[in-house]
Structures are given as structure tokens and as C-alpha cells.
Design an enzyme around this catalytic site. Sequence first.
Site, PDB file in Angstrom:
ATOM      1  N   LYS A   1       0.854  -1.205   0.000  1.00  0.00           N
ATOM      2  CA  LYS A   1       0.000   0.000   0.000  1.00  0.00           C
ATOM      3  C   LYS A   1       0.882   1.245   0.000  1.00  0.00           C
ATOM      4  O   LYS A   1       0.642   2.187  -0.748  1.00  0.00           O
ATOM      5  CB  LYS A   1      -0.880  -0.025   1.236  1.00  0.00           C
ATOM      6  CG  LYS A   1      -1.456   1.324   1.648  1.00  0.00           C
ATOM      7  CD  LYS A   1      -2.316   1.255   2.884  1.00  0.00           C
ATOM      8  CE  LYS A   1      -1.560   1.432   4.155  1.00  0.00           C
ATOM      9  NZ  LYS A   1      -1.248   2.800   4.545  1.00  0.00           N
ATOM     10  N   ASN A   2       1.929   1.246   0.822  1.00  0.00           N
ATOM     11  CA  ASN A   2       2.731   2.464   0.993  1.00  0.00           C
ATOM     12  C   ASN A   2       3.733   2.702  -0.129  1.00  0.00           C
ATOM     13  O   ASN A   2       4.426   3.710  -0.134  1.00  0.00           O
ATOM     14  CB  ASN A   2       3.424   2.454   2.361  1.00  0.00           C
ATOM     15  CG  ASN A   2       2.421   2.652   3.485  1.00  0.00           C
ATOM     16  OD1 ASN A   2       1.237   2.958   3.234  1.00  0.00           O
ATOM     17  ND2 ASN A   2       2.847   2.455   4.707  1.00  0.00           N
TER      18      ASN A   2
ATOM     19  N   CYS B   1      -4.054  12.340  13.324  1.00  0.00           N
ATOM     20  CA  CYS B   1      -4.787  11.071  13.304  1.00  0.00           C
ATOM     21  C   CYS B   1      -4.541  10.411  14.659  1.00  0.00           C
ATOM     22  O   CYS B   1      -3.841  10.956  15.500  1.00  0.00           O
ATOM     23  CB  CYS B   1      -4.349  10.195  12.138  1.00  0.00           C
ATOM     24  SG  CYS B   1      -2.823   9.345  12.412  1.00  0.00           S
TER      25      CYS B   1
ATOM     26  N   ARG C   1       1.190  14.439  13.220  1.00  0.00           N
ATOM     27  CA  ARG C   1       1.624  14.179  11.847  1.00  0.00           C
ATOM     28  C   ARG C   1       1.549  15.414  10.945  1.00  0.00           C
ATOM     29  O   ARG C   1       0.853  15.447   9.948  1.00  0.00           O
ATOM     30  CB  ARG C   1       0.837  13.016  11.256  1.00  0.00           C
ATOM     31  CG  ARG C   1       1.003  11.753  12.087  1.00  0.00           C
ATOM     32  CD  ARG C   1       0.268  10.579  11.529  1.00  0.00           C
ATOM     33  NE  ARG C   1       0.928  10.082  10.311  1.00  0.00           N
ATOM     34  CZ  ARG C   1       0.414   9.085   9.585  1.00  0.00           C
ATOM     35  NH1 ARG C   1      -0.721   8.537   9.930  1.00  0.00           N
ATOM     36  NH2 ARG C   1       1.036   8.676   8.493  1.00  0.00           N
TER      37      ARG C   1
ATOM     38  N   ASP D   1       5.529   0.551  11.948  1.00  0.00           N
ATOM     39  CA  ASP D   1       4.284  -0.084  11.478  1.00  0.00           C
ATOM     40  C   ASP D   1       4.177  -1.541  11.910  1.00  0.00           C
ATOM     41  O   ASP D   1       3.153  -2.169  11.670  1.00  0.00           O
ATOM     42  CB  ASP D   1       4.183   0.002   9.950  1.00  0.00           C
ATOM     43  CG  ASP D   1       3.940   1.423   9.501  1.00  0.00           C
ATOM     44  OD1 ASP D   1       4.030   1.695   8.300  1.00  0.00           O
ATOM     45  OD2 ASP D   1       3.679   2.293  10.374  1.00  0.00           O
TER      46      ASP D   1
ATOM     47  N   ARG E   1      -8.308  -0.597   5.314  1.00  0.00           N
ATOM     48  CA  ARG E   1      -7.537   0.441   4.607  1.00  0.00           C
ATOM     49  C   ARG E   1      -6.221  -0.124   4.082  1.00  0.00           C
ATOM     50  O   ARG E   1      -5.689   0.349   3.092  1.00  0.00           O
ATOM     51  CB  ARG E   1      -7.207   1.596   5.563  1.00  0.00           C
ATOM     52  CG  ARG E   1      -8.392   2.336   6.072  1.00  0.00           C
ATOM     53  CD  ARG E   1      -7.977   3.556   6.830  1.00  0.00           C
ATOM     54  NE  ARG E   1      -7.027   4.334   6.040  1.00  0.00           N
ATOM     55  CZ  ARG E   1      -6.602   5.546   6.428  1.00  0.00           C
ATOM     56  NH1 ARG E   1      -7.026   6.058   7.549  1.00  0.00           N
ATOM     57  NH2 ARG E   1      -5.766   6.212   5.695  1.00  0.00           N
TER      58      ARG E   1
HETATM   59  C1  EPZ Z   1       4.620   6.940   6.308  1.00  0.00           C
HETATM   60  O1  EPZ Z   1       3.861   7.968   6.926  1.00  0.00           O
HETATM   61  C2  EPZ Z   1       3.709   5.725   6.231  1.00  0.00           C
HETATM   62  N1  EPZ Z   1       2.555   6.043   5.387  1.00  0.00           N
HETATM   63  C3  EPZ Z   1       3.260   5.338   7.649  1.00  0.00           C
HETATM   64  O2  EPZ Z   1       2.483   4.148   7.538  1.00  0.00           O
HETATM   65  C4  EPZ Z   1       4.497   5.032   8.484  1.00  0.00           C
HETATM   66  O3  EPZ Z   1       4.088   4.742   9.793  1.00  0.00           O
HETATM   67  C5  EPZ Z   1       5.425   6.262   8.481  1.00  0.00           C
HETATM   68  O4  EPZ Z   1       5.758   6.610   7.129  1.00  0.00           O
HETATM   69  C6  EPZ Z   1       6.721   6.002   9.240  1.00  0.00           C
HETATM   70  O5  EPZ Z   1       7.386   4.913   8.667  1.00  0.00           O
HETATM   71  C7  EPZ Z   1       2.712   6.030   4.038  1.00  0.00           C
HETATM   72  O6  EPZ Z   1       3.782   5.786   3.510  1.00  0.00           O
HETATM   73  C8  EPZ Z   1       1.491   6.330   3.232  1.00  0.00           C
HETATM   74  P1  EPZ Z   1       6.711  10.313   8.319  1.00  0.00           P
HETATM   75  P2  EPZ Z   1       4.432   9.480   6.937  1.00  0.00           P
HETATM   76  O7  EPZ Z   1       6.535  11.576   7.561  1.00  0.00           O
HETATM   77  O8  EPZ Z   1       5.257   9.713   5.732  1.00  0.00           O
HETATM   78  C9  EPZ Z   1       7.040  13.629  11.689  1.00  0.00           C
HETATM   79  C10 EPZ Z   1       0.688   2.749   7.907  1.00  0.00           C
HETATM   80  O9  EPZ Z   1       0.398   2.157   8.945  1.00  0.00           O
HETATM   81  N2  EPZ Z   1       6.905  14.605  10.601  1.00  0.00           N
HETATM   82  O10 EPZ Z   1       7.876   9.429   7.991  1.00  0.00           O
HETATM   83  O11 EPZ Z   1       3.294  10.366   7.203  1.00  0.00           O
HETATM   84  C11 EPZ Z   1       5.797  12.788  11.892  1.00  0.00           C
HETATM   85  O12 EPZ Z   1       4.879  13.459  12.735  1.00  0.00           O
HETATM   86  C12 EPZ Z   1       1.114   4.186   7.962  1.00  0.00           C
HETATM   87  O13 EPZ Z   1       0.713   2.238   6.755  1.00  0.00           O
HETATM   88  C13 EPZ Z   1       6.971  15.970  10.881  1.00  0.00           C
HETATM   89  O14 EPZ Z   1       7.136  16.369  12.040  1.00  0.00           O
HETATM   90  O15 EPZ Z   1       5.384   9.449   8.198  1.00  0.00           O
HETATM   91  C14 EPZ Z   1       6.334  11.527  12.509  1.00  0.00           C
HETATM   92  O16 EPZ Z   1       6.487  11.729  13.906  1.00  0.00           O
HETATM   93  C15 EPZ Z   1       0.911   4.777   9.338  1.00  0.00           C
HETATM   94  N3  EPZ Z   1       6.836  16.858   9.879  1.00  0.00           N
HETATM   95  C16 EPZ Z   1       7.705  11.365  11.866  1.00  0.00           C
HETATM   96  O17 EPZ Z   1       8.038  12.662  11.338  1.00  0.00           O
HETATM   97  C17 EPZ Z   1       6.642  16.457   8.570  1.00  0.00           C
HETATM   98  O18 EPZ Z   1       6.529  17.313   7.678  1.00  0.00           O
HETATM   99  C18 EPZ Z   1       7.749  10.370  10.726  1.00  0.00           C
HETATM  100  O19 EPZ Z   1       6.686  10.674   9.861  1.00  0.00           O
HETATM  101  C19 EPZ Z   1       6.570  15.079   8.300  1.00  0.00           C
HETATM  102  C20 EPZ Z   1       6.719  14.168   9.328  1.00  0.00           C
END
Ligand code: EPZ
Length: 422
Positions: A22-23, A121, A126, A309, A401
Site C-alpha cells: 500500500k505504501n 490522526c 503528523r 508499522d 484500509r
Molecule cells: C509513512 O507515513 C507511512 N505512510 C506510515 O504508515 C508510516 O508509519 C510512516 O511513514 C513512518 O514509517 C505512508 O507511507 C502512506 P513520516 P508518513 O513523515 O510519511 C514527523 C501505515 O500504517 N513529521 O515518515 O506520514 C511525523 O509526525 C502508515 O501504513 C513531521 O514532524 O510518516 C512523525 O512523527 C501509518 N513533519 C515522523 O516525522 C513532517 O513534515 C515520521 O513521519 C513530516 C513528518
Amino acid sequence: MDKFRIEGGRRLEGTLRISGAKNAALPELAACLLTNEVVELRNLPRVRDIQTMARLLGHMSVGVEGPEGEGAEARVRLRAETISHAEAPYDLVKTMRASVLVLGPLVGRTGYARVSMPGGCAIGARPIDLHLKALERLGAEITTEHGYVEAKAKRLRGARLVFDRITVTGTENVMMAATLAEGETVLENVAREPEVSDLAQLLVAMGARIEGAGTSTIRIEGVASLHGAKHEVIADRIATGTFLAAGAITGGDLLLEGARGEHLDAVVDKLAECGVTVTKEQEGLRVRGGGRLRGADVTTEEYPGFPTDMQAQYMALVTQAAGTSIVTETIFENRFLHASELVRMGADIAIRGNQAIVRGPTPLSGAAVIASDLRASASLVIAGLAAQGTTIVDRVYHIDRGYERIEEKLRALGGRIERISG
Ligand code: EPZ
């Protein structure tokens, strides 16, 4: 709202094909916006988030044929010949944060994008500040008002930037935008997840010039335009890890066809520490449970570390392991929502800040539990498979999802699980 009814205590045995990730598929669907030619994605997971992204693209007048077909043949053909309006509305974004992945491609292709800010969420705030900061470095003028982000740029200009922290979709958004920027872009401190590398592979097939995907530094040489391509989505490493945990906790014997062992070494190593035998076979990965489980500490990290995850699924497993397992979550600030539900089933878990202290083994008894997010729901299903008696998992739309008909797959492996539509 649909529920699952699970009768625990059955060993899972047999062979299961792992679907596309999915990701990986989500950013790859968004990548179609970068060209006016046809992009075809195969091995597409038939999950709700993919349908949502396809609907969002259709909303922008992208031609969408499919998703159609099953398993490895599941595919979709996309053509963004013209983009009627480069907007991702709130009612679509609120159901799926990954909609933000259209931002970079839209700005790169059309010079304009208006995307609803994704709310927080269950697992955390996020924010997308790092996505926006990076696009500004590439010359986009960003304004945020009325809950929307607006990005404008005559043409993006390549730049060198270092992400303040590693962000998976932030890396993907900016990498896509930079493919059509003028000049070279160097991205430092980027995500190294296999889904980022798979997206880069599609972009290169579309004519992009990208080096370093999968490492901490990605170089992109902008080009004037991209062309169509066909691409097979990589296998879902988190779905793989989820079924490994399910096989282990039920003392079963599962062969996961198509699983890419090299994408989840941290998970396989941690399961081995717990006494779970996972072997790399010709067809994929095989897991054999049945031995005594031993507890082991785990800390979630960005790839190639132990994936956040898989944290919820691992926690369910170690409730059945002898000893104490300290589960430390470093990526999201609120990703222990499954713990209280596991405790209601009989687990011994104490939360201390970003650590969950799990003591086991404790017998699990079936109960009515509520899913709060995608991976928490997988954790509750895994616990239900091991519990004595009946578990009812509510709000399984969370699990739909990201997992393709999970109850059918588990039933085919001997699990007693059925969907109760309600
Ligand atoms: C991706 O989310 C995945 N989703 C998530 O999978 C996964 O948990 C996550 O990466 C971490 O591996 C998809 O790929 C669609 P991040 P993403 O940006 O990109 C902070 C699932 O279960 N952050 O790597 O949204 C954020 O709050 C989902 O399939 C900022 O502060 O995660 C988090 O604490 C859940 N500012 C950390 O970084 C930003 O602009 C990592 O988030 C972006 C992120």
C-alpha cells in the site's frame, strides 16, 4: 460498521501470497500526475486507501482504468492528459492523509496545487511542515489558509536541502516534484524505506534522472517532461511482518509467497531473538511457531531499523513471550492505543512515556475490543487468534484500509474469523 468475530486457539498453516505494498502504491499512483501519458501499475493491493487515491485522481480528471484484476494481475492504468483542477478537497484528504502525496507532483507538473491540510490522526499530530519547507526551497510559494495549503511556482528550481528529520512521504513528495524542476536537487537525510526506492524505480522508468534512492542522499537532475511507464508494485513488507507474527503467535507454519526477506531483516532478526524460526525460501519467507517464545526489547527506528508499522503487531506477540519486553516507540507520539485493548484481553502491559513494558506470558481471553488505527487493528486480530474464546474486533474499516481481505486469507489458513456486517 463491520466487525470481526474471531475464535482463538487455532494454528495457522498453509501458503499465502503477499500483496503489493500500500505504501509504495500510494505515491506511485500520485506519480501519474507528472506525465500526460499512461502509467500502469501492477500487483496493486486491493485495499481501501488505493481506491481513495484513485478517486482523488479521478476528481482531478485523471483517466483511471481499474483498479481491476486479482493478486499479481491486479492493476490500474492512469492518464493525467490534462489536470482540470489541481486540488485535493478536504472531504477526500480527511479520510486519507496520504492524499498529501499529490502536492509535489501537481506543483512539479502544473506549477500550482491546492491541497487540504491533513488533520492529525489517532497515532499523532503528523504535520507536513517538512514537506512544505522543502518545496519552498525548490522555489514554491506556499500559503496556508482556510485549512488548505496552496503552492505556486512558475517552474521549480533544483536546490540542495537537508530534512530536519526523516519523513517517508516528505521524501517522496519532494523527490517527485524535483523530477521536473530546473537543474539538480540534492536531498539529504531522506527516508531509505523500500517504498521510496520502489517509487524512484517507477520515476526512472518514466524518464526521471534519480540516483541514491535507498540511501540517505538522493540526487535528482530535473528534466523537461516525463513519459508513461509500466511498473510492478513491490510486496508489502508490513503485511508480511503481520502474517509472520500471526503464524508465530498461533504456533503455526506459514509460507508467505512473494515476501521480500531483504526488506524486513530487522523484523526477522527480532523474531529470531524471540525464538521464532523464519527462513528465506525460494518462494518467499516461511515462519514456524510452536517453540517457547522469549521476550525481547525493541525500539522502532526509521528504515532499516525495526519499523513503527510493526510495533503494535510485535506487542501482541510478546504478550505470549516469557519475560519482559520493553517496546520503545520513537516515530509517533501516540502509537500505543492498542495496549489498553490488549490489557482487556489479559495482557500485562504498563505504559511509561514512549515505552510499553510487556510481561509475559499471560493467557489471553477473547473480548470485545475496538480498533483505533490500521496497525492497532492488526494487533488485535493477532491477539484474537491466540486468545481463548471469542474476540469481537469493532471498527474493522481501519484494517480494510491496508490489508486485502484479511479475514478471507486467515480463514484459508485455518483461522476461525468471520466478518459481521453491521
Ligand atoms: C509513512 O507515513 C507511512 N505512510 C506510515 O504508515 C508510516 O508509519 C510512516 O511513514 C513512518 O514509517 C505512508 O507511507 C502512506 P513520516 P508518513 O513523515 O510519511 C514527523 C501505515 O500504517 N513529521 O515518515 O506520514 C511525523 O509526525 C502508515 O501504513 C513531521 O514532524 O510518516 C512523525 O512523527 C501509518 N513533519 C515522523 O516525522 C513532517 O513534515 C515520521 O513521519 C513530516 C513528518
